[in-house]
Write an enzyme that holds these catalytic residues in place. Structure first.
Site, short mmCIF file in Angstrom:
data_model
loop_
_atom_site.label_atom_id
_atom_site.label_comp_id
_atom_site.label_asym_id
_atom_site.label_seq_id
_atom_site.Cartn_x
_atom_site.Cartn_y
_atom_site.Cartn_z
N HIS A 1 10.66 1.12 3.23
CA HIS A 1 9.61 2.10 3.53
C HIS A 1 10.15 3.36 4.21
O HIS A 1 9.70 4.46 3.94
CB HIS A 1 8.58 1.44 4.45
CG HIS A 1 7.26 2.14 4.50
ND1 HIS A 1 6.10 1.48 4.77
CD2 HIS A 1 6.92 3.43 4.33
CE1 HIS A 1 5.10 2.35 4.76
NE2 HIS A 1 5.57 3.54 4.50
N TYR B 1 0.82 -0.97 6.39
CA TYR B 1 -0.56 -0.51 6.25
C TYR B 1 -1.58 -1.55 6.73
O TYR B 1 -2.75 -1.22 6.92
CB TYR B 1 -0.90 -0.14 4.79
CG TYR B 1 -0.05 0.94 4.17
CD1 TYR B 1 0.80 1.74 4.94
CD2 TYR B 1 -0.10 1.19 2.81
CE1 TYR B 1 1.59 2.72 4.35
CE2 TYR B 1 0.69 2.19 2.22
CZ TYR B 1 1.53 2.94 3.00
OH TYR B 1 2.31 3.91 2.42
N1 LIG Z 1 6.26 5.92 1.71
C1 LIG Z 1 5.70 6.57 2.71
O1 LIG Z 1 6.30 6.78 3.78
C2 LIG Z 1 4.30 7.08 2.55
C3 LIG Z 1 3.81 8.03 3.47
C4 LIG Z 1 2.52 8.48 3.29
C5 LIG Z 1 1.75 8.02 2.23
N2 LIG Z 1 2.23 7.08 1.36
C6 LIG Z 1 1.42 6.55 0.23
O2 LIG Z 1 0.90 7.64 -0.50
C7 LIG Z 1 -0.52 7.55 -0.54
C8 LIG Z 1 -1.14 8.93 -0.60
O3 LIG Z 1 -0.81 9.72 0.54
P1 LIG Z 1 -1.92 10.12 1.61
O4 LIG Z 1 -3.00 9.10 1.62
O5 LIG Z 1 -1.23 10.36 2.90
O6 LIG Z 1 -2.43 11.56 1.11
P2 LIG Z 1 -3.18 12.09 -0.21
O7 LIG Z 1 -3.30 11.06 -1.23
O8 LIG Z 1 -2.53 13.39 -0.55
O9 LIG Z 1 -4.63 12.47 0.37
C9 LIG Z 1 -5.62 11.51 0.67
C10 LIG Z 1 -6.85 12.26 1.11
O10 LIG Z 1 -7.29 13.11 0.05
C11 LIG Z 1 -8.63 12.81 -0.29
N3 LIG Z 1 -8.76 12.92 -1.74
C12 LIG Z 1 -8.14 12.17 -2.68
N4 LIG Z 1 -8.50 12.56 -3.91
C13 LIG Z 1 -9.35 13.60 -3.75
C14 LIG Z 1 -10.08 14.40 -4.65
N5 LIG Z 1 -9.99 14.24 -5.97
N6 LIG Z 1 -10.90 15.37 -4.13
C15 LIG Z 1 -10.99 15.54 -2.80
N7 LIG Z 1 -10.34 14.81 -1.89
C16 LIG Z 1 -9.52 13.83 -2.36
C17 LIG Z 1 -8.91 11.41 0.20
O11 LIG Z 1 -10.27 11.29 0.49
P3 LIG Z 1 -11.13 9.91 0.46
O12 LIG Z 1 -10.24 8.79 0.85
O13 LIG Z 1 -12.23 10.17 1.39
O14 LIG Z 1 -11.62 9.69 -0.92
C18 LIG Z 1 -8.01 11.35 1.44
O15 LIG Z 1 -8.68 11.92 2.55
C19 LIG Z 1 -0.86 6.75 0.73
O16 LIG Z 1 -2.15 6.25 0.74
C20 LIG Z 1 0.23 5.70 0.68
O17 LIG Z 1 -0.08 4.70 -0.28
C21 LIG Z 1 3.52 6.64 1.51
#
Ligand SMILES: NC(=O)c1ccc[n+]([C@@H]2O[C@H](COP(=O)([O-])OP(=O)(O)OC[C@H]3O[C@@H](n4cnc5c(N)ncnc54)[C@H](OP(=O)(O)O)[C@@H]3O)[C@@H](O)[C@H]2O)c1
Length: 272
Positions: free
Chosen positions: A105, A47
């Site tokens: 990862h 990241y």
């Molecule tokens: N291990 C892996 O391969 C892997 C892969 C993908 C992700 N991850 C981890 O999982 C985390 C989460 O996944 P993700 O970031 O892809 O997707 P997510 O958490 O499902 O979605 C993030 C998005 O949703 C928005 N959001 C969050 N809470 C909200 C709410 N209460 N109301 C409206 N919109 C909301 C955020 O907006 P704002 O930011 O504008 O607030 C952002 O645009 C990542 O950040 C990372 O740490 C791990």
């Protein structure tokens, strides 16, 4: 905060995801989340933001023992020396002596699972990570790790949300008491605009995103790490812990399409 216990660790079931946040934006988001009461932060060398998260943790004043920090080794660094270098670099950027959880990862083609886990176990024995785990491992890989190598993994972090069925792998993980850390828990923001979830949310004075999070956290052995840069969303996601879904809500959520996977990097294991 709700917790789950795994491999002797107490993991806050709601954490802050940090993918696609870097530099000052990331630092500010993590500082804000820690001030609101988050105690679990998810990052990864890939990241490029550990150097922003370290100062945010240091500035927060939160006692180290109250924080749960996960980072991950990218799949180009799975050979022993490369993993050690990646680990040292992550720890240095985070400004910590120890992380709580160190994850692989993403699986790599031709990875040597045995030597990977030997290195991970050494890092654990040296006290530099409290626990080890994996992300994006399918059932076949988990079987090798748990049943052949017998590595004491603390979780498998995979994509899981209201729009993606993960029943087969969940069943296997539950049979091994292996927690699932759900990434993309609000379907990368789509939960907030899903009409079914919005309608359910209206009943509970909540948003669609909050409904999606509560649905995940109602499941045993599941934690979730929504990424939210905005303070309002960070607070909303914490408040989701207070919602109570009913059977009609769960039935409506069960009827949503469940075939939507949003994360598909270059090398994908076969999902069974
Ligand atoms: N291990 C892996 O391969 C892997 C892969 C993908 C992700 N991850 C981890 O999982 C985390 C989460 O996944 P993700 O970031 O892809 O997707 P997510 O958490 O499902 O979605 C993030 C998005 O949703 C928005 N959001 C969050 N809470 C909200 C709410 N209460 N109301 C409206 N919109 C909301 C955020 O907006 P704002 O930011 O504008 O607030 C952002 O645009 C990542 O950040 C990372 O740490 C791990």
């Amino acid at each position: 905060m709700e917790y789950l216990t795994t491999q002797g660790l107490r993991m806050p079931r709601l954490g802050l995801g940090t993918y696609r946040m870097q530099g000052d934006v990331c630092r500010a988001a993590v500082e804000s989340a820690l001030a609101l009461g988050y105690r679990h932060v998810d990052t990864a060398e890939m990241y490029g933001n550990e150097d922003a998260i370290g100062p945010a943790i240091a500035a927060s004043g939160v006692a180290r023992e109250d924080l749960f920090v996960t980072t991950k080794v990218w799949n180009e660094n799975l050979a022993p020396d490369a993993m050690r270098r990646a680990f040292d670099s992550s720890l240095k950027k985070l400004g910590l002596d120890q992380v709580d959880l160190y994850l692989v990862h993403w699986p790599a083609p031709n990875m040597n699972l045995k030597s990977m886990f030997e290195t991970l176990m050494k890092l654990k024995e040296e006290g530099r990570t409290r626990a080890i785990g994996v992300a994006n491992f399918n059932i076949a890989l988990l079987k090798t790790v748990i049943e052949e190598i017998k590595a004491p993994i603390a979780c498998n972090q995979i994509e899981y949300h209201v729009l993606l069925d993960q029943t087969p792998i969940r069943k296997y993980m539950a049979s091994k008491s292996l927690p699932l850390v759900a990434y993309c828990p609000v379907a990368q923001g789509r939960a907030a605009s899903n009409e079914t979830l919005i309608a359910i949310g209206k009943k509970h004075n909540a948003s669609g995103a909050q409904v999606a999070l509560r649905w995940l956290l109602d499941q045993d052995g599941v934690a979730a790490i929504p990424k939210a840069s905005r303070r309002e969303s960070q607070q909303a996601n914490l408040d989701a812990l207070n919602i109570k879904l009913d059977d009609a809500d769960r039935k409506a959520i069960a009827a949503l399409p469940k075939d939507q996977r949003f994360v598909k990097p270059g090398f994908s294991p076969v999902w069974d």
